[in-house]
Design a protein around this motif. Sequence first.
Motif, PDB file in Angstrom:
ATOM      1  N   PRO A 190      12.891   2.797  -9.218  1.00 21.53           N
ATOM      2  CA  PRO A 190      11.591   3.461  -9.037  1.00 21.53           C
ATOM      3  C   PRO A 190      11.415   4.059  -7.643  1.00 21.53           C
ATOM      4  CG  PRO A 190      11.277   1.465 -10.302  1.00 21.53           C
ATOM      5  CD  PRO A 190      12.719   1.481  -9.879  1.00 21.53           C
ATOM      6  N   PRO A 191      11.119   5.357  -7.567  1.00 21.05           N
ATOM      7  CA  PRO A 191      11.062   6.017  -6.254  1.00 21.05           C
ATOM      8  C   PRO A 191       9.917   5.532  -5.388  1.00 21.05           C
ATOM      9  CG  PRO A 191      10.368   7.515  -7.993  1.00 21.05           C
ATOM     10  CD  PRO A 191      10.940   6.315  -8.668  1.00 21.05           C
TER      11      PRO A 191
ATOM     12  N   ARG B  80       0.830  -1.217   0.000  1.00 23.30           N
ATOM     13  CA  ARG B  80       0.000   0.000   0.000  1.00 23.30           C
ATOM     14  C   ARG B  80       0.858   1.258   0.000  1.00 23.30           C
ATOM     15  NH1 ARG B  80      -5.295  -0.439   0.335  1.00 23.30           N
ATOM     16  NH2 ARG B  80      -6.221  -2.418   0.983  1.00 23.30           N
ATOM     17  N   LYS B  81       1.968   1.223   0.715  1.00 21.14           N
ATOM     18  CA  LYS B  81       2.876   2.377   0.718  1.00 21.14           C
ATOM     19  C   LYS B  81       3.399   2.655  -0.685  1.00 21.14           C
ATOM     20  CE  LYS B  81       3.051   3.878   4.972  1.00 21.14           C
ATOM     21  NZ  LYS B  81       2.739   5.298   5.325  1.00 21.14           N
ATOM     22  N   ALA B  82       3.701   1.587  -1.437  1.00 19.89           N
ATOM     23  CA  ALA B  82       4.169   1.772  -2.809  1.00 19.89           C
ATOM     24  C   ALA B  82       3.066   2.371  -3.672  1.00 19.89           C
ATOM     25  CB  ALA B  82       4.630   0.436  -3.386  1.00 19.89           C
TER      26      ALA B  82
ATOM     27  N   TRP C 151       6.729  11.329  -5.602  1.00 20.19           N
ATOM     28  CA  TRP C 151       7.577  11.796  -6.701  1.00 20.19           C
ATOM     29  C   TRP C 151       7.768  10.666  -7.699  1.00 20.19           C
ATOM     30  CZ3 TRP C 151       9.518  16.197  -8.512  1.00 20.19           C
ATOM     31  CH2 TRP C 151      10.639  16.177  -9.349  1.00 20.19           C
ATOM     32  N   ASN C 152       7.492  10.942  -8.991  1.00 22.03           N
ATOM     33  CA  ASN C 152       7.619   9.906 -10.013  1.00 22.03           C
ATOM     34  C   ASN C 152       8.610  10.268 -11.112  1.00 22.03           C
ATOM     35  OD1 ASN C 152       5.594   7.599  -9.479  1.00 22.03           O
ATOM     36  ND2 ASN C 152       4.399   9.447  -9.072  1.00 22.03           N
ATOM     37  N   GLN C 153       9.430  11.257 -10.859  1.00 25.88           N
ATOM     38  CA  GLN C 153      10.518  11.589 -11.772  1.00 25.88           C
ATOM     39  C   GLN C 153      11.807  10.959 -11.237  1.00 25.88           C
ATOM     40  OE1 GLN C 153       9.368  12.787 -14.461  1.00 25.88           O
ATOM     41  NE2 GLN C 153       7.355  13.195 -13.549  1.00 25.88           N
ATOM     42  N   TYR C 154      12.933  11.222 -11.914  1.00 26.15           N
ATOM     43  CA  TYR C 154      14.184  10.620 -11.479  1.00 26.15           C
ATOM     44  C   TYR C 154      14.465  10.902  -9.998  1.00 26.15           C
ATOM     45  CZ  TYR C 154      15.541  10.127 -16.428  1.00 26.15           C
ATOM     46  OH  TYR C 154      15.607   9.796 -17.744  1.00 26.15           O
ATOM     47  N   PRO C 155      14.679   9.863  -9.211  1.00 31.13           N
ATOM     48  CA  PRO C 155      15.172  10.087  -7.849  1.00 31.13           C
ATOM     49  C   PRO C 155      16.695  10.232  -7.877  1.00 31.13           C
ATOM     50  CG  PRO C 155      14.787   7.764  -8.191  1.00 31.13           C
ATOM     51  CD  PRO C 155      14.409   8.443  -9.478  1.00 31.13           C
ATOM     52  N   PRO C 156      17.316  10.553  -6.756  1.00 33.81           N
ATOM     53  CA  PRO C 156      18.779  10.655  -6.733  1.00 33.81           C
ATOM     54  C   PRO C 156      19.434   9.348  -7.167  1.00 33.81           C
ATOM     55  CG  PRO C 156      17.841  11.598  -4.746  1.00 33.81           C
ATOM     56  CD  PRO C 156      16.715  10.931  -5.467  1.00 33.81           C
TER      57      PRO C 156
END
Length: 380
Positions: free
Chosen positions: A263-264, A43-45, A53-58
């Motif tokens: 995937p963030p 559920r957290k995912a 956030w669904n763009q590039y993570p670090p």
Amino acid sequence: MNPIFADIPTTVFEVMSQLARETGAINLGQGFPDDPGPEDVRRKAAEAVISGWNQYPPMMGLPELREAVAAHYARFQDLALDADREVMITSGATEAIAGALFALIEPGDEVVLFQPMYDAYLPLVKRAGGVPRFVTLRPPHWRFSEADLAAAFSERTKVVLFNNPLNPSASVFPREDLELLGRFCTRFGATVVSDEVWEHVVFDGRRHVSVLAVDTLRERAVKIGSAGKIFSLTGWKVGFVAAAPALMKVLAKAHQFLTFTTPPNLQAAVAYGLAKDDGYFTAMRADLGRARDLFAKGLAAAGFDVLPSAATYFINVDLAGAGIADDVAFCRKLVTDHGVAAIPVSAFYAETPVTSVVRFCFAKKDEMLNGALERLARVF
């Protein structure tokens, strides 16, 4: 085409799975659990996909996950890790292994491998230009000696690729073995890449000992973990890498040019999961341990010589006492004549294989295990 990959034949894993599909056999060859994984983590995912956030993570991973990894290993393994300089997130443990090998090996460097071994190891070592040197482990204890290491190490040894707990043997190397390995790595200037994805799937009160907990290996080892194994979410492919800062600098460069990031939303969910209370991890091990015991008892009742299973989702039987020395032929007959798919352990060797041991996966529902046991009871 690159012959390292082009010349690899169809694996026995795919052969047995295909036979299971064709015959309707119960498939205990595939190494994943029936359990869908903890609902709160899933559920957290899902929440993170919608509201996060669904763009590039670090590139090194979400700070919250790197901090969670460091805190988790401090809690369960007494490791002191700097989340900023000693922890990195990868797209699964296999990517972490590949990246470490590509970062640490130059063409012609020798790499020590312990067989039986995970099937990805050898192709990745060869693709990185490494020259494999094998230490062969045998049942029932699957241990190595000082003489074994002396025969495998040389002045050209650069990396040791290690797996603890060990798949497919379902065994755990004790601390004294890690210390012996540490002495050899110190003497020859080698780095250990340690695949520790089964670190939480250990039984009978055991506590995992990481290579990073061994003084001689703290600065010359790469520890690799997997959220997929910890949470029975094998499709998520979220891996953890921990290493001293000098090693991490070059490991990060390899990761940057492999997958770059992960995937963030999955990272956020894993960070939450790693902070779950001890009860989750205790219950997970207890549930798998109960399935192991159920299946082991049934195998023994059916006349199989059952080898100890100290960790992982797997349990092995040794057919040598029954006069059977061809595990591949036995597994083919098992699936076609008796309707149960298993894996011949000889498939995990590159040379001089043990050919009398067969591996079953017990991380399945009771009805599947009991159904398999009914069929296996007729084998002998």
